[in-house]
Design an enzyme around this catalytic site. Structure first.
Site, short mmCIF file in Angstrom:
data_model
loop_
_atom_site.label_atom_id
_atom_site.label_comp_id
_atom_site.label_asym_id
_atom_site.label_seq_id
_atom_site.Cartn_x
_atom_site.Cartn_y
_atom_site.Cartn_z
N ALA A 218 -1.15 0.40 -1.19
CA ALA A 218 0.07 0.48 -1.98
C ALA A 218 1.32 0.95 -1.21
O ALA A 218 2.23 1.79 -1.86
CB ALA A 218 0.04 1.13 -3.34
N ASP A 246 -14.40 4.42 0.63
CA ASP A 246 -15.57 3.68 -0.11
C ASP A 246 -15.93 2.59 0.41
O ASP A 246 -16.94 2.04 -0.03
CB ASP A 246 -14.98 3.39 -1.47
CG ASP A 246 -13.91 2.47 -1.43
OD1 ASP A 246 -13.24 2.20 -0.44
OD2 ASP A 246 -13.36 1.94 -2.60
N ILE A 248 -14.32 -0.02 1.07
CA ILE A 248 -13.39 -1.16 0.45
C ILE A 248 -12.06 -0.96 0.71
O ILE A 248 -11.51 -1.86 1.40
CB ILE A 248 -13.77 -1.19 -1.04
CG1 ILE A 248 -15.29 -1.56 -1.55
CG2 ILE A 248 -12.96 -2.41 -1.51
CD1 ILE A 248 -15.90 -2.85 -1.01
N ASP A 272 -10.70 8.07 -5.79
CA ASP A 272 -9.97 6.85 -6.77
C ASP A 272 -10.80 6.25 -7.51
O ASP A 272 -10.52 5.15 -8.10
CB ASP A 272 -9.22 6.02 -5.62
CG ASP A 272 -7.87 5.39 -6.51
OD1 ASP A 272 -7.52 5.93 -7.54
OD2 ASP A 272 -7.47 4.27 -5.93
N GLY A 307 -8.80 0.73 -8.21
CA GLY A 307 -9.55 1.99 -7.88
C GLY A 307 -10.82 1.53 -7.16
O GLY A 307 -10.91 0.63 -6.76
#
Length: 380
Positions: A218, A246, A248, A272, A307
């Site tokens: 972001a 994560d 990802i 997150d 998230g």
């Protein structure tokens, strides 16, 4: 209580084999033999680390912090505690002001009655919205995005009775500089969900912002001619950036690069996570927006990552699998996040006077052997 034969994490020396004493819910600095009738845990050569501290997550176990209910926070706190995250600073989404006020009031109520149920300590609130860029909204609801206003923050902080410790803002939007200048000494301000170039972000850090919300995500990408928020944060040595590990959100190479750039003293691991963490694949929601979860991937209908579905303990282990030394990963999931929101005087370390919150991890595979909260075993 005494925990014997553990490889204890320390900031100064990494893992050191020694005994650890907890009395009246706090770590002590003494070294002594067990007293008659005292509980003794034999860690059998496994790792003893501080309880993890997550300063950016939204929910888990089917609940969200923004649900604004005690039931939600108790379920969230119970799940986090089982997974070794003993201190939490959950993040509110971009929502109507009345809803955010209710969320803050609910958090204060939870903290006042904490201890009546077995759950993680609430050490703060992270307002991830509503002071964001609509262009970099991610999974935030654009309908409720607004420019930063100190009077809005004051109302939310009043409802929270001072629990708001971190606020994410986009420094390029109208009112941001004034907000940072006026509130930078009262609350930790994070740059995120932003289109900022290097100069704008650097100005925000000079004015008092000291944190970056989910580095790389972001925000404009880092390039050699336009280093953006990443470059500005690197050049501002007081700034601590978050990273979602994560598997990802950020490629493993970028994870290793970030740790090399910022060093173990500045990086913060976060999860997150949203309400799907600890739940099966399916359809969920985040900030009122529909989310589809498959494995660790949570996305909006347009494919935007929404998230994670992974808790902080798993993110810490993933960072290790990506080549980050265990000592560094532990620090960045415990002491650094606590420091970044100003609660390192009570949690994030195994040291005299700190809460007796800790986790015993298997030396073989880093699986959780035991979780202790205030010296009491809560998972075994």
């Amino acid at each position: 209580m005494i925990i014997q034969n553990a490889l204890v994490f320390t900031l100064e020396q990494g893992f050191v084999k020694k005994d650890t004493v907890i009395e009246d819910g706090y770590f002590t600095g003494e070294k002594r033999a067990a007293q008659e009738g005292e509980t003794v845990i034999d860690a059998a050569g496994n790792y003893l680390i501080p309880g993890l501290v997550d300063v950016h997550f939204h929910g888990c176990a089917g609940y969200d912090f923004s649900d604004g209910t005690i039931e939600a926070l108790e379920a969230i706190g119970a799940y986090e505690l089982r997974n070794g995250i003993t201190s939490i600073c959950p993040a509110a989404m971009t929502m109507p002001q009345d809803a955010l006020i209710s969320i803050c009031e609910n958090a204060y109520s939870y903290k006042r009655h904490w201890g009546e149920s077995l759950a993680s300590r609430l050490c703060g609130i992270h307002l991830e919205g509503p002071f964001l860029s609509a262009e970099k909204k991610g999974a935030q609801n654009p309908e409720f995005i607004q420019s930063p206003k100190t009077e809005v923050f004051d109302r939310l902080q009043g409802a929270a009775h001072g629990l708001v410790r971190l606020v994410t803002i986009a420094p390029e939007i109208q009112g941001a500089e004034c907000f940072i200048r006026e509130l930078g000494s009262k609350v930790h301000i994070s740059v995120g969900h932003t289109t900022s170039d290097y100069e704008t972000a650097y100005r925000a850090f000079v004015l008092g912002a000291d944190h970056v919300t989910h580095l790389f995500n972001a925000m404009p990408g880092f390039t050699h001619r336009a280093p953006g928020v990443v470059g500005a944060a690197f050049d501002s040595k007081h700034v601590m950036p978050e990273l979602v590990c994560d598997g990802i959100h950020v490629h493993s190479s970028a994870v290793r690069m970030a740790f090399e750039m910022f060093g173990k003293e500045r990086m913060i691991l976060i999860s997150d996570s949203m309400r799907a963490a600890g739940m099966p694949d399916g359809d969920y929601s985040l900030g009122g927006l529909p989310v589809r979860v498959t494995g660790n991937l949570a996305t909006l209908e347009d494919g935007t990552i929404a998230g994670s579905a992974t808790n902080l303990m798993e993110c810490m282990k993933t960072a290790v699998s990506m080549g980050i030394p265990l000592e560094t990963a532990v620090r960045c999931a415990t002491y650094n996040p606590a420091k970044s929101i100003g609660v390192d005087d009570v949690c994030g370390r195994i040291a005299e006077g700190m809460y007796g919150d800790c986790v015993i991890l298997s030396k073989e595979d880093l699986s959780i052997e035991e979780v202790l909260l205030g010296g009491e075993v809560v998972r075994r």
